[in-house]
Design a protein around this motif. Structure first.
Motif, PDB file in Angstrom:
ATOM      1  N   GLY A 266      -4.942   1.898  -0.446  1.00 61.38           N
ATOM      2  CA  GLY A 266      -5.807   1.196   0.229  1.00 61.38           C
ATOM      3  C   GLY A 266      -6.919   2.072   1.141  1.00 61.38           C
ATOM      4  N   ASP A 267      -8.149   1.345   1.249  1.00 62.47           N
ATOM      5  CA  ASP A 267      -8.815   2.171   2.272  1.00 62.47           C
ATOM      6  C   ASP A 267      -8.386   2.093   3.701  1.00 62.47           C
ATOM      7  N   SER A 268      -7.356   1.231   3.882  1.00 62.78           N
ATOM      8  CA  SER A 268      -6.618   1.092   5.096  1.00 62.78           C
ATOM      9  C   SER A 268      -6.111   2.580   5.345  1.00 62.78           C
TER      10      SER A 268
ATOM     11  N   HIS B 241     -11.784  -8.483  -4.134  1.00 61.25           N
ATOM     12  CA  HIS B 241     -11.340  -8.750  -2.657  1.00 61.25           C
ATOM     13  C   HIS B 241     -12.306  -9.470  -1.568  1.00 61.25           C
TER      14      HIS B 241
ATOM     15  N   VAL C 175      -7.646  -9.994  -4.546  1.00 62.61           N
ATOM     16  CA  VAL C 175      -6.994 -10.204  -3.228  1.00 62.61           C
ATOM     17  C   VAL C 175      -7.790 -11.243  -2.237  1.00 62.61           C
TER      18      VAL C 175
ATOM     19  N   TYR D 121       0.116   5.886   0.200  1.00 67.11           N
ATOM     20  CA  TYR D 121      -0.965   6.931   0.504  1.00 67.11           C
ATOM     21  C   TYR D 121      -0.675   8.147   0.180  1.00 67.11           C
TER      22      TYR D 121
ATOM     23  N   THR E  22       0.761  -1.313   0.011  1.00 68.95           N
ATOM     24  CA  THR E  22       0.233   0.045  -0.002  1.00 68.95           C
ATOM     25  C   THR E  22       1.097   1.234  -0.073  1.00 68.95           C
TER      26      THR E  22
ATOM     27  N   ASP F 228      -8.478   1.880  -3.940  1.00 71.40           N
ATOM     28  CA  ASP F 228      -9.721   1.057  -3.353  1.00 71.40           C
ATOM     29  C   ASP F 228     -10.995   1.983  -3.368  1.00 71.40           C
TER      30      ASP F 228
END
Ligand code: KIV
Length: 273
Positions: A52-54, A146, A189, A33, A31, A92
């Protein structure tokens, strides 16, 4: 120093990932950002960068991935794309922007592609979101699926434990994986499922299967950058290998700086005009 070989600066495409699977070359994915981290990771030679939405957890400090908005994901996506020359960039789709109906899903995906200039999008789910998947694919937007542990469904699961340990859930996961492949997703994923189940899925699908906590018998691996660099603390699942202890390195550097400021050591004669 970059690890790019002379021909490796070629942009990674969804087709190249497919070829990698065919010849048994594992796919590396991390990932990122923001611009600075994305350029470091890209220049090191990663194949795929996931915005990622992480980001909701890692960047914004939320407990779950649910609060992050489409505008915020677009901001992160734009920043990453500016730093990347080679890796395939996947953004994401955040919670709430594709589950409601397929029209809304398509307009969210179009916004991501138009505003970030990323290469493709990722979304969570199988049969439940298949109409959205089909509609987005019809517009020519490549999708990474995912399945397994899907953090956007944490309120349904109640825990972040390993998924698909029982037969029913494993069967549904296999069906969903095939459905996504048939619909035209270019990769999948699989998060936090038994290694033998992931092996079965990877061997039955022609598209690349990238695992996180899904064992070694898949076509590639993904980790959250801040976790594998040891920047985050208090998160130590079994699948997480830490490749550095940046938390300690950064904390020591900051303490050193504070000490230098307080003791009048910084700035010195050479560090002023
Ligand atoms: O948002 C994310 O970082 C992810 C990975 C865990 C695959 O979806």
């Amino acid at each position: 120093m970059s690890v790019y070989g002379p021909e490796d600066v070629r942009k990674v495409t969804t087709h190249r990932l497919f070829e990698m699977k065919e010849r048994g070359e594992k796919i590396s994915m991390l990932t990122a950002y923001d611009y600075t981290m994305a350029s470091i990771v890209d220049q090191a030679g990663i194949d795929v960068i996931l915005v990622g939405d992480s980001a909701s957890n890692v960047m914004a400090g939320n407990v779950t991935t649910l609060p992050i908005t489409l505008d915020q994901m677009i901001y992160h996506g734009k920043s990453v794309v500016r730093g990347v020359k080679r890796a395939l960039v996947v953004v994401d789709m955040p919670f709430g922007t594709y589950q409601g109906n397929s029209k809304e899903a398509l307009s969210s995906a179009i916004r991501i592609m138009k505003e970030t200039h990323a290469d493709c999008i990722k979304l969570e789910g199988g049969a439940e979101v298949i109409e959205s998947v089909q509609r987005i694919l019809c517009a020519g937007i490549p999708i990474m699926g995912h399945l397994g542990l899907m953090p956007q469904s944490i309120n349904k699961y109640g825990t972040y434990n390993v998924r698909a340990k029982d037969e029913d859930e494993a069967r549904k996961l296999i069906n969903d994986a095939k459905l996504l492949e048939e619909a035209g997703c270019f990769a999948l994923v699989l998060e936090k499922i038994p290694a033998m189940l992931a092996k079965k899925v990877a061997s039955e699908l022609r598209i690349p299967v990238i695992g996180i906590g899904a064992g070694r018998y898949v076509d590639g691996q993904v980790l959250v950058l801040h976790d594998m660099l040891g920047m985050t603390q208090g998160f130590s699942p079994r699948f997480l290998r830490r490749y550095a202890d940046l938390n300690t390195i950064m904390s020591d550097a900051v303490k050193h700086y504070i000490n230098d400021v307080k003791s009048l050591d910084f700035p010195n004669d050479e560090e002023q005009y």
